[in-house]
Design a protein around this motif. Structure first.
Motif, PDB file in Angstrom:
ATOM      1  N   ASN A 198      42.110  41.378  34.634  1.00 33.19           N
ATOM      2  CA  ASN A 198      42.942  40.750  35.663  1.00 33.19           C
ATOM      3  C   ASN A 198      43.662  41.876  36.394  1.00 33.19           C
ATOM      4  OD1 ASN A 198      42.532  37.967  34.880  1.00 33.19           O
ATOM      5  ND2 ASN A 198      43.740  38.486  33.060  1.00 33.19           N
ATOM      6  N   THR A 216      45.800  42.712  31.823  1.00 31.71           N
ATOM      7  CA  THR A 216      46.169  42.737  33.235  1.00 31.71           C
ATOM      8  C   THR A 216      46.633  44.133  33.641  1.00 31.71           C
ATOM      9  OG1 THR A 216      46.838  40.434  33.114  1.00 31.71           O
ATOM     10  CG2 THR A 216      47.689  41.697  34.977  1.00 31.71           C
ATOM     11  N   LYS A 245      41.848  35.972  39.282  1.00 36.61           N
ATOM     12  CA  LYS A 245      41.877  37.233  38.503  1.00 36.61           C
ATOM     13  C   LYS A 245      42.516  38.349  39.330  1.00 36.61           C
ATOM     14  CE  LYS A 245      38.812  38.162  35.181  1.00 36.61           C
ATOM     15  NZ  LYS A 245      39.499  37.598  34.020  1.00 36.61           N
ATOM     16  N   TYR A 269      36.619  36.640  42.870  1.00 36.43           N
ATOM     17  CA  TYR A 269      37.199  36.775  41.527  1.00 36.43           C
ATOM     18  C   TYR A 269      38.319  35.766  41.278  1.00 36.43           C
ATOM     19  CZ  TYR A 269      34.549  41.075  41.700  1.00 36.43           C
ATOM     20  OH  TYR A 269      33.529  41.982  41.822  1.00 36.43           O
ATOM     21  N   LEU A 308      37.964  44.500  38.250  1.00 35.24           N
ATOM     22  CA  LEU A 308      37.592  43.074  38.309  1.00 35.24           C
ATOM     23  C   LEU A 308      36.165  42.876  37.792  1.00 35.24           C
ATOM     24  CD1 LEU A 308      39.165  42.147  41.775  1.00 35.24           C
ATOM     25  CD2 LEU A 308      39.888  41.259  39.539  1.00 35.24           C
TER      26      LEU A 308
END
Ligand code: NDP
Length: 347
Positions: free
Chosen positions: A26, A2, A50, A47, A21
């Motif tokens: 994420n 992330t 995400k 997405y 993405l």
């Protein structure tokens, strides 16, 4: 993993978000208002979860990013004021400097998973005004703008104020790393792009809301038959260096991935330009790609018998080639896709 992207609704940041993405990351994006977050969620709807946004209303506040940095593995910091119209230089300098310090501090104290922070500085922090053409490298620092702002205050040239804000912010970043070496678990990468042009992917409801660099590009290359008021001589003698916003976004992703780039300052630039070159490319492809604009500014096209173009500012980009290995788009590719974007928006 992330990644947190600050100022996620901006021109460059939205491309960073999109590129991340597309590559399966994420992304958490910081924005200043709920409305901006919701618009971003709409733009990146496909997405699903995400993408998510985090509200950070004031980046200059101590601890502003404390919540945002929790549970992220890396950070792209782009939030900073970008304009050439601010009167009080501190209105640019304070958010730029406090913003970077604030996120580095939050990452150190609360971001236990953060491994890397990529900071979008600028060649504004590198170049200095010089009557002679010059080739700058990562060893160069623009302390000139800082000195001029100290000397002239509000009367300094608007570009000088912006450049000073970028130098001071980047210096603050490296100083933080130096002073907190023993504590920090992440490494810093600084990217220094020149003028960023190319299509947009963020929310721009009207042409007049286009940001600084994309707006300047539209105004000179497309918008006005007088090329934004530039004389033929100025079109040939003024310019800078450039990068396609999509290549910069790719560069940011590479900056997260490449081990060797840790704690490096990297100029990331496709090449030099004078405005007439963009006009010439634009006119060569406009009939196919910009059918609704039949009277693009023409200036005086460059011909093979003209004296060679002199670029005032160039950069040694060997470090980016070595460490990141970006393949840069050409002026033709940038113009084609940017024009397609304008057409789709009815501009
Ligand atoms: P944009 O103006 O499109 O985006 C700027 C972002 O920063 C927005 O999200 C904006 O939020 C946020 N921001 C601006 N001022 C503040 C503030 N005082 N407090 C909190 N957030 C703020 O700019 P760009 O995408 O063009 O630039 C992004 C970064 O890239 C900047 O750091 C810039 O210096 C750097 N850069 C840009 C270049 C270019 O040619 N565009 C070239 C080289 C570097 P909001 O929408 O809420 O105002």
């Amino acid at each position: 993993s992330t990644i947190l992207v600050t100022g996620a609704n901006g021109y460059i940041a939205a491309w960073i978000v999109r590129t991340l993405l597309e590559k399966g990351y994420n992304v958490r994006g910081t924005v200043r208002s709920k409305e901006k977050g919701i618009r971003m969620q709409e733009i990146f709807e496909k997405y699903g979860d995400k993408f998510g946004y985090v509200l950070v209303p004031d980046i200059t506040k101590e601890g502003a990013f404390d919540d945002a940095v929790k549970c992220v593995d890396a950070i792209a910091h782009t939030a900073s004021p970008v304009n050439f119209s601010t009167v009080d230089p501190q209105d640019l300098i304070q958010p730029a400097v406090r913003g970077i310090k604030s996120i580095l501090r939050s990452a150190t104290q609360k971001g236990s998973n953060v491994q890397r922070i990529v900071f979008t500085s600028s060649t504004a922090a590198v170049l200095e005004v010089d009557p002679k053409p010059r080739i700058f490298s990562e060893d160069d620092w623009n302390t000139q703008s800082v000195a001029w702002v100290e000397r002239d205050g509000k009367d300094a040239h608007p570009i000088t104020k912006y450049r000073a804000s970028k130098t001071l912010a980047e210096q603050a970043a490296w100083k933080f790393v130096e002073e907190n070496k023993a504590m920090i678990k992440w490494d810093l990468v600084v990217l220094n792009p020149p003028f960023v042009f190319g299509p947009i992917t963020h929310d721009v409801p009207t042409l007049s809301a286009l940001g600084l660099s994309a707006g300047m590009f539209h105004s000179i290359v497309v918008g006005h038959s007088d090329a934004g008021g530039k004389t033929p001589q100025e079109l040939r003698s003024t310019g800078n260096c450039w990068i396609d916003v999509r290549d910069l976004a790719e560069g940011e992703v590479l900056a997260f991935r490449k081990e060797e780039v840790a704690n490096q300052r990297v100029i990331i630039c496709a090449g030099a330009f004078v405005w007439q070159e963009w006009l010439d490319v634009a006119n060569s492809i406009a009939p196919d790609h910009l059918p609704s604009h039949s009277n693009l500014p023409k200036g005086v096209p460059i011909s093979s018998s003209d004296p060679e173009i002199v670029y005032q500012i160039q950069y040694d980009t060997s470090k980016a080639d070595r460490l990141l290995g970006i393949k840069y788009r050409t002026k033709e590719e940038l113009i084609k896709d940017t024009f397609a974007d304008y057409e789709a928006r009815g501009w």
